[in-house]
Design an enzyme around this catalytic site. Structure first.
Site, PDB file in Angstrom:
ATOM      1  N   SER A 113       0.837  -1.203   0.000  1.00 19.73           N
ATOM      2  CA  SER A 113       0.000   0.000   0.000  1.00 19.73           C
ATOM      3  C   SER A 113       0.867   1.247   0.000  1.00 19.73           C
ATOM      4  O   SER A 113       2.093   1.170   0.074  1.00 19.73           O
ATOM      5  CB  SER A 113      -0.917  -0.005   1.224  1.00 19.73           C
ATOM      6  OG  SER A 113      -0.132   0.262   2.370  1.00 19.73           O
ATOM      7  N   LYS A 114       0.186   2.342  -0.092  1.00 17.12           N
ATOM      8  CA  LYS A 114       0.802   3.668  -0.131  1.00 17.12           C
ATOM      9  C   LYS A 114       1.933   3.837   0.909  1.00 17.12           C
ATOM     10  O   LYS A 114       2.951   4.432   0.625  1.00 17.12           O
ATOM     11  CB  LYS A 114      -0.329   4.639   0.185  1.00 17.12           C
ATOM     12  CG  LYS A 114      -0.388   5.986  -0.358  1.00 17.12           C
ATOM     13  CD  LYS A 114      -0.656   6.411  -1.700  1.00 17.12           C
ATOM     14  CE  LYS A 114       0.423   7.304  -2.220  1.00 17.12           C
ATOM     15  NZ  LYS A 114       1.176   6.884  -3.279  1.00 17.12           N
TER      16      LYS A 114
END
Ligand code: GLU
Length: 485
Positions: free
Chosen positions: A251-252
């Site tokens: 994820s980010k």
């Protein structure tokens, strides 16, 4: 059978790493099998989908070099390829499903369904629709519709189990009471993913559905719909997800996750493609470096593993460095140009007018960096004399021999415009003889005089790329700053 696969992104922004890998595996599978690769835009979520985002998908695919054979802009035999242009088709099939008893109109309101859902959750069981509207008569339906009630269309889970055949996971039998009857078209007319994906894949003659295994749980519903419309389901291949270095879903917070972010950060498409190809796929010969052309030949779904892949940012960077070093220098300069301009080191005009010179600079530093965006940091030595002399450089300049070396160097280069390699080397030899200084004290004195640092590209390059006037000016300024004048 001619193989047809598709990449079916929802246009909600730049393509994500996970989806890049999905697109790539579809593409490589198609190309390795002489099949077709289709792009379908899944924009039924009208709130989240935009045409601008669709453009970003085209841009990303083009940058990555994943050319498709059919798609919204390209057309093709099985279009339209944008789901919002296919609502008539979805409605037509829904009517047919209703007629044949595979689907029914459901008038339950959101509130009613929420209550059912809450009850299930309180009782600790998975929610499935209670079936209130499953057996309404034609008259009841007509009556409720005449009152202006809006119905969703619900698909009947018409058999107790359904078999899904997956190239990676094998045969899986799913009990359908895990989900029950499910909505395929909302009361506002918006069709649902699990439904449209089947209609589209069937009508577009998709033979293999290769996608992330987060969709595996959707597949039994889709397989039921295939049966209901009398179509053979495609072969599924659910590829494992990509994890971050900490083994949590990528994820980010792990860093760059979209194609655009990687591109901007200075990654080459060759490195992206090569690296992404190795996420849950491996070649039979343990080789890791592949061009796209080689991948098209080598790739095989048989070698896609079941286990999740860990995204190793350092390895991607390492690979990027390899591709940077393998580029023709003129191409590399083109690729680095935007970063050089942005850094303010040189403008486009300067770079174009001094192409050979900037190429020589780049050649001297390209072994040292792994991201295009790092180029300016390494090229800086050619454009600026740092304000400060580093501590290590000061130590070198403070050696008793340094002043003599630099004075002599200045004397010997005086009057010339540029030093060629031969002249530079000859001068260094002469200084060595005349001052009886050699090795580090000799070369470092010159390096530190010109660059104020003990590190940087080969002096062979620095001394021959910079004009003598600049060498002279730099050495004089450094000597003065170091108190050697
Ligand atoms: N639009 C879906 C997604 O982006 C497609 C899934 C599929 O390939 O079926 O996840």
């Amino acid at each position: 059978m001619s193989i047809r696969v598709r990449f079916a992104p929802s246009p909600t922004g730049h393509i994500h790493v996970g989806n890049v890998r999905t697109a790539l595996f579809n593409y490589l599978f198609a190309r390795s099998q002489g099949g077709k690769f289709i792009l379908r835009i899944e924009d039924t979520d009208l709130e989240r989908s935009t045409l601008e985002s669709e453009e970003l998908i085209y841009e990303d695919l083009e940058w990555l070099g994943l050319d498709y054979d059919e798609g919204p802009k390209k057309g093709g035999e099985y279009g339209p390829y944008r789901q919002t242009e296919r609502f008539d088709i979805y409605n037509k099939y829904a009517e047919k499903l209703i007629e044949e008893g595979y689907a029914y109109k459901c008038f339950c309101t959101k509130e009613e369904l929420d209550t059912e859902r809450e009850k299930a959750s309180k009782e600790g069981r998975a929610y499935i629709y209670g079936g209130k509207c499953a057996h309404l008569t034609k008259e009841e339906i007509a009556e409720r519709e005449s009152r202006g009630e809006k119905a969703s269309i619900r698909f009947r889970a018409f058999k107790p189990t359904i078999l899904v055949q997956d190239m990676i996971h094998g045969d899986i039998e799913f009990p359908t009471n895990a989900f029950g009857d499910f909505i395929i078209i909302r009361p506002d007319g918006a069709p649902i993913y699990n439904y449209v994906v089947v209609i589209d894949d069937a009508l577009m003659k998709i033979t293999h559905v290769i996608r992330g295994d987060d969709h595996l749980s959707n597949t039994p519903k889709q397989a039921l719909i295939y049966e209901a419309i009398g179509e053979k389901a495609p072969v599924f291949a659910h590829i494992p997800m990509i994890l971050g270095p900490d083994h949590a879903k990528l994820s980010k917070r792990h860093g760059n996750t979209s194609v655009e972010e990687f591109r901007k950060a200075g990654y080459l498409k060759e490195a992206m493609i090569n690296y992404m190809s190795l996420l849950s796929w491996s070649s039979d010969d343990e080789r890791e470096l592949f061009t796209m052309e080689e991948l098209k030949e080598k790739f095989s779904m048989k070698r896609v593993s079941k286990s999740a892949a860990v995204f190793d940012f350092d390895k991607l960077k390492w690979m990027n460095g390899i591709y940077i070093r393998s580029k023709e220098i003129s191409e590399l300069l083109e690729l680095c140009k935007p970063y050089i301009i942005e850094s303010g080191l040189a403008d486009e005009k300067y770079i174009n007018e001094n192409k050979e010179k900037v190429e020589a600079m780049l050649l001297s530093v390209r072994d040292n960096f792994t991201l295009l965006s790092d180029a300016p940091t390494y090229l800086k030595v050619y454009f600026e004399l740092p304000d400060e002399i580093t501590e290590e450089a000061m130590e070198m300049l403070n050696l008793p021999t340094s002043k003599g070396v630099l004075d002599l160097f200045l004397l010997k280069i005086a009057g010339k415009e540029y030093l060629d390699l031969e002249t530079y080397r000859a001068i260094m030899k002469e200084i060595q003889k005349e001052t009886l200084t050699k090795g580090k004290p000799l070369y470092m004195a010159v390096r530190c005089g010109i660059t104020r640092s003990t590190k940087g590209p080969e002096m062979d390059s620095v001394a021959t790329i910079l004009p003598v006037a600049e060498l002279t000016e730099r050495i004089k300024a450094t000597m003065e700053k170091a108190g050697m004048a």
